[in-house]
Enzyme design. Structure first.
Site, PDB file in Angstrom:
ATOM      1  N   HIS A  72    -123.322 -31.367 -34.653  1.00  0.00           N
ATOM      2  CA  HIS A  72    -123.395 -29.932 -34.405  1.00  0.00           C
ATOM      3  C   HIS A  72    -123.428 -29.672 -32.904  1.00  0.00           C
ATOM      4  O   HIS A  72    -123.769 -30.545 -32.105  1.00  0.00           O
ATOM      5  CB  HIS A  72    -124.634 -29.352 -35.071  1.00  0.00           C
ATOM      6  N   GLU A  74    -125.437 -27.923 -31.076  1.00  0.00           N
ATOM      7  CA  GLU A  74    -126.760 -28.065 -30.472  1.00  0.00           C
ATOM      8  C   GLU A  74    -127.071 -29.538 -30.200  1.00  0.00           C
ATOM      9  O   GLU A  74    -127.578 -29.896 -29.134  1.00  0.00           O
ATOM     10  CB  GLU A  74    -127.853 -27.507 -31.398  1.00  0.00           C
ATOM     11  N   CYS A 100    -129.409 -25.294 -37.790  1.00  0.00           N
ATOM     12  CA  CYS A 100    -129.803 -25.834 -39.094  1.00  0.00           C
ATOM     13  C   CYS A 100    -131.154 -26.547 -38.936  1.00  0.00           C
ATOM     14  O   CYS A 100    -131.694 -26.652 -37.830  1.00  0.00           O
ATOM     15  CB  CYS A 100    -128.740 -26.809 -39.599  1.00  0.00           C
ATOM     16  N   CYS A 103    -130.938 -29.710 -36.504  1.00  0.00           N
ATOM     17  CA  CYS A 103    -130.843 -29.328 -35.090  1.00  0.00           C
ATOM     18  C   CYS A 103    -132.142 -28.688 -34.613  1.00  0.00           C
ATOM     19  O   CYS A 103    -132.542 -28.877 -33.461  1.00  0.00           O
ATOM     20  CB  CYS A 103    -129.656 -28.391 -34.863  1.00  0.00           C
TER      21      CYS A 103
END
Length: 173
Positions: A72, A74, A100, A103
């Site tokens: 992801h 992040e 999420c 993360c």
């Protein structure tokens, strides 16, 4: 809104727009997400969703499923700053989509103190975890042509999520 709040809204909206542009670097077809780590008004790291360095630039196994090793935005921004001489301690993370759960755990451990996002991820348990950890969370969303700056707390997380869902559903009619 006082002058300080107006300036913060202006900076937040600019950085968030930059994450949208940065997301265009992603090769993912289903969703492109961008992230910026900002500390003392300086961008110290950036990231977008995609495969690890050296892997093929294909994120999806098929139309509905991402490959299990896709990172992801992040996570990419946090791991990138970890390899530099900078520290994310006390930084603000700007991200196109709310984090999420996985993360969010990285955000907490990285010492990030503030998260600003534009769109909700399909689940909001990551936002709930950040609230629980005492991290300032701001949903900067466009409604009726203007940006709204909503601070998310444990008290309003669920109701705000529902408000956004209802607004978006009405817009798609």
């Amino acid at each position: 809104m006082d002058a300080r709040e107006k300036k913060l809204l202006l900076l937040d909206s600019r950085y968030l727009r930059m994450t949208q542009i940065w997301a265009e670097n992603s090769y993912c077809r289903r969703r492109q997400v961008g992230a910026l780590l900002v500390k003392d008004k300086m961008i110290i790291s950036d990231g977008y969703n995609g495969t690890p360095s050296g892997f093929e630039n294909e994120c999806e196994e098929d139309a509905d499923h991402s490959k299990p090793y896709v990172l992801h935005a992040e996570a990419n921004a946090i791991t990138k700053v970890a390899r530099s001489n900078n520290s994310s301690d006390g930084a603000t993370l700007y991200v196109t989509t709310s984090p999420c759960m996985e993360c969010s755990k990285l955000i907490i451990q990285a010492g990030i103190r503030r998260v600003v996002f534009g769109d909700y991820y399909r689940m909001h348990d990551g936002v709930d975890l950040l609230c629980r950890a005492g991290i300032e969370i701001v949903h900067l969303w466009e409604r009726n042509g203007e940006y709204e700056h909503v601070e998310i707390t444990s008290d309003n997380s669920e109701s705000h999520y529902q408000e956004v869902a209802e607004y978006l559903a009405a817009q798609n009619k």
